[in-house]
Write a protein that holds these residues in place. Structure first.
Motif, PDB file in Angstrom:
ATOM      1  N   PRO A  87       0.827  -1.223   0.000  1.00  0.00           N
ATOM      2  CA  PRO A  87       0.000   0.000   0.000  1.00  0.00           C
ATOM      3  C   PRO A  87       0.855   1.264   0.000  1.00  0.00           C
ATOM      4  O   PRO A  87       1.853   1.343   0.716  1.00  0.00           O
ATOM      5  CB  PRO A  87      -0.823  -0.132   1.295  1.00  0.00           C
ATOM      6  CG  PRO A  87      -0.068  -1.095   2.143  1.00  0.00           C
ATOM      7  CD  PRO A  87       0.680  -1.996   1.225  1.00  0.00           C
ATOM      8  N   ASP A  88       0.464   2.226  -0.802  1.00  0.00           N
ATOM      9  CA  ASP A  88       1.146   3.511  -0.842  1.00  0.00           C
ATOM     10  C   ASP A  88       0.851   4.277   0.453  1.00  0.00           C
ATOM     11  O   ASP A  88      -0.309   4.461   0.816  1.00  0.00           O
ATOM     12  CB  ASP A  88       0.646   4.315  -2.051  1.00  0.00           C
ATOM     13  CG  ASP A  88       1.452   5.582  -2.286  1.00  0.00           C
ATOM     14  OD1 ASP A  88       1.841   6.218  -1.283  1.00  0.00           O
ATOM     15  OD2 ASP A  88       1.694   5.936  -3.449  1.00  0.00           O
ATOM     16  N   PRO A  89       1.889   4.735   1.187  1.00  0.00           N
ATOM     17  CA  PRO A  89       1.652   5.424   2.454  1.00  0.00           C
ATOM     18  C   PRO A  89       0.811   6.692   2.314  1.00  0.00           C
ATOM     19  O   PRO A  89       0.119   7.089   3.248  1.00  0.00           O
ATOM     20  CB  PRO A  89       3.061   5.787   2.952  1.00  0.00           C
ATOM     21  CG  PRO A  89       4.023   5.133   2.046  1.00  0.00           C
ATOM     22  CD  PRO A  89       3.296   4.599   0.865  1.00  0.00           C
ATOM     23  N   GLN A  90       0.875   7.336   1.149  1.00  0.00           N
ATOM     24  CA  GLN A  90       0.150   8.593   0.975  1.00  0.00           C
ATOM     25  C   GLN A  90      -1.282   8.393   0.507  1.00  0.00           C
ATOM     26  O   GLN A  90      -2.210   9.001   1.036  1.00  0.00           O
ATOM     27  CB  GLN A  90       0.900   9.486  -0.015  1.00  0.00           C
ATOM     28  CG  GLN A  90       2.292   9.883   0.462  1.00  0.00           C
ATOM     29  CD  GLN A  90       3.028  10.739  -0.548  1.00  0.00           C
ATOM     30  OE1 GLN A  90       2.627  10.817  -1.707  1.00  0.00           O
ATOM     31  NE2 GLN A  90       4.112  11.374  -0.105  1.00  0.00           N
ATOM     32  N   THR A  91      -1.461   7.530  -0.487  1.00  0.00           N
ATOM     33  CA  THR A  91      -2.802   7.359  -1.074  1.00  0.00           C
ATOM     34  C   THR A  91      -3.526   6.116  -0.585  1.00  0.00           C
ATOM     35  O   THR A  91      -4.750   6.032  -0.657  1.00  0.00           O
ATOM     36  CB  THR A  91      -2.704   7.302  -2.606  1.00  0.00           C
ATOM     37  OG1 THR A  91      -1.947   6.136  -2.985  1.00  0.00           O
ATOM     38  CG2 THR A  91      -1.993   8.536  -3.153  1.00  0.00           C
ATOM     39  N   GLY A  92      -2.781   5.125  -0.112  1.00  0.00           N
ATOM     40  CA  GLY A  92      -3.404   3.877   0.314  1.00  0.00           C
ATOM     41  C   GLY A  92      -3.631   2.892  -0.806  1.00  0.00           C
ATOM     42  O   GLY A  92      -4.022   1.752  -0.569  1.00  0.00           O
ATOM     43  N   HIS A  93      -3.394   3.320  -2.056  1.00  0.00           N
ATOM     44  CA  HIS A  93      -3.552   2.420  -3.202  1.00  0.00           C
ATOM     45  C   HIS A  93      -2.400   1.421  -3.242  1.00  0.00           C
ATOM     46  O   HIS A  93      -1.277   1.715  -2.802  1.00  0.00           O
ATOM     47  CB  HIS A  93      -3.602   3.217  -4.503  1.00  0.00           C
ATOM     48  CG  HIS A  93      -4.779   4.129  -4.603  1.00  0.00           C
ATOM     49  ND1 HIS A  93      -6.078   3.681  -4.513  1.00  0.00           N
ATOM     50  CD2 HIS A  93      -4.859   5.482  -4.774  1.00  0.00           C
ATOM     51  CE1 HIS A  93      -6.920   4.701  -4.629  1.00  0.00           C
ATOM     52  NE2 HIS A  93      -6.191   5.810  -4.785  1.00  0.00           N
TER      53      HIS A  93
END
Length: 409
Positions: A87-93
């Motif tokens: 998961p991307d820490p900024q977007t969660g994607h």
């Protein structure tokens, strides 16, 4: 017969290699560049959803682990990367995060494959070595040990034995070899097999020469692991039974095959510069070419589109003048009267589904030992899924004349 499913991923760019995920809803491909493109299946088409950009030079091979969902890539930049979704820490994607592999090679990486247990992988190279890579939890990276002796040239392909220890390799020194890739802290001691009992790292369990001195383009173990097949640049396919021992070679008067895969313990699909997947069948009593998964005769009607081709190009791309120019530029085919390739207008389009060399054939559907469909990718930018039971006999494909000098030894 079920027609093949044909998808055009690129109109002008070759598909160097491809690999599907476990449920075949996504495919990773390299379009002759330093990027890996990921497509997702949407109905009867593929949609580009992601791009993996870490390599500096052309990607040479891709493998997608079905259980762990990790992708490993190799390239001419002498590197390999393991990609895992996080998961991307900024977007969660969910994004694909690369981990560099310490290969310790000074030439291009040419081929990569996960082991059956997905706890290590093998990277072939032009450095006359094969890197056997495993994960080091202390350093949190992938480290490698090198198989070197007695390799004398670029390694072109590798394939794992079902026991997760033995590794077959084909190289440009005209040899197919079987090595032990046993790593003490990773592997359990393998059971005795036809390839041997004591298997320390870099043990040579078998070495087989190409019949007429051609590069060994591809190697593959049978589903049981007891038989080895390899395709050579001298237009031959060789099947080795080490327990026999017996070696069968099918020599053909067609262009060389460069890739192959087993569908059952007694059947092989191979493809290459002749632009169609051929089917070989046999056992310890002998082997023969039985036919092709393609049916060139069904595509000979002028303007007849085969199932799965999709819409035809429109506008100037469909004009006779543009097609003539494109054929001359891409395939060296000219319709100018008197030119060597102007014998007939039909020469501007091959009667096979693939219009250029097939670069890779891989299992698509089924289980090892009972593969029901295979996928192929080619220099023509196409990705094709074939039913392995839809075999067109030799006589019906026009191969009979080409294979008049076929020999079995």
């Amino acid at each position: 017969m079920a027609p093949p499913e044909v998808f055009s991923l690129s109109q002008q760019t070759p598909v160097t290699c491809h690999a599907f995920n476990a449920d075949r809803t996504q495919v990773a491909v390299s379009l002759n560049s330093n990027e890996v493109l990921i497509y997702q299946r949407e109905g009867n088409d593929w949609k580009h959803i992601d791009t993996l950009t870490e390599h500096d030079k052309q990607v040479t091979s891709i493998d997608w682990a079905p259980k762990s969902n990790r992708i490993v890539t190799s390239a001419q930049d002498r590197n390999a990367y393991v990609w895992q979704q996080t998961p991307d820490p900024q977007t969660g994607h969910m994004i694909w995060k690369p981990t560099l592999v310490l290969l310790r090679i000074n030439r291009a990486a040419t081929y990569v494959r996960w082991s059956p247990n997905e706890d290590k992988f093998a990277v072939a190279s032009g450095a006359r070595a094969i890197a056997i890579c495993s994960f080091d939890p202390e350093g949190d990276w992938w480290v490698s040990r090198l198989l070197k002796k007695p390799i004398r040239s670029t390694v072109l392909s590798v394939d794992w034995h079902p026991n997760n220890v033995l590794l077959a390799a084909g190289s440009a020194d005209m040899k197919a070899r079987v090595f032990s890739a046993y790593i003490k802290d990773v592997d359990k001691r393998p059971a005795p097999s036809v390839w041997g009992e004591k298997l320390p790292f870099n043990t040579i369990c078998g070495e087989y020469a190409s019949p007429s001195g051609g590069w060994v383009h591809d190697v593959a173990f049978s589903p049981s692991g007891d038989v080895l097949a390899f395709a050579s640049h001298d237009s031959s396919v060789t099947v080795v039974y080490p327990g026999g021992p017996a070696v069968y070679t099918i020599k053909m008067s067609i262009l060389p095959l460069v890739t192959l895969t087993w569908t059952t313990e007694e059947s092989i699909v191979a493809a290459g510069h002749d632009c169609q997947p051929l089917v070989f069948s046999g056992n310890q009593g002998g082997w023969e070419l039985v036919g092709s998964l393609d049916d060139p005769q069904s595509n000979k009607s002028a303007g007849g589109a085969r199932s799965g081709f999709g819409a035809s190009p429109v506008g100037r791309l469909n004009s006779a003048a543009f097609n003539t120019f494109r054929n001359a530029a891409e395939r060296g085919i000219s319709n100018v009267p008197g030119s060597p390739t102007s014998a007939s207008s039909g020469e501007s389009e091959l009667f096979t589904v693939h219009q250029n060399t097939i670069t890779s054939v891989r299992p698509y559907e089924g289980v090892p030992g009972n593969i029901t469909k295979v996928s192929t990718s080619g220099v023509d930018g196409k990705l094709v899924v074939w039913d392995v039971n839809a075999v067109t006999p030799i006589g019906a494909t026009g191969l009979a004349g080409k294979l008049g000098k076929m020999q079995l030894r």
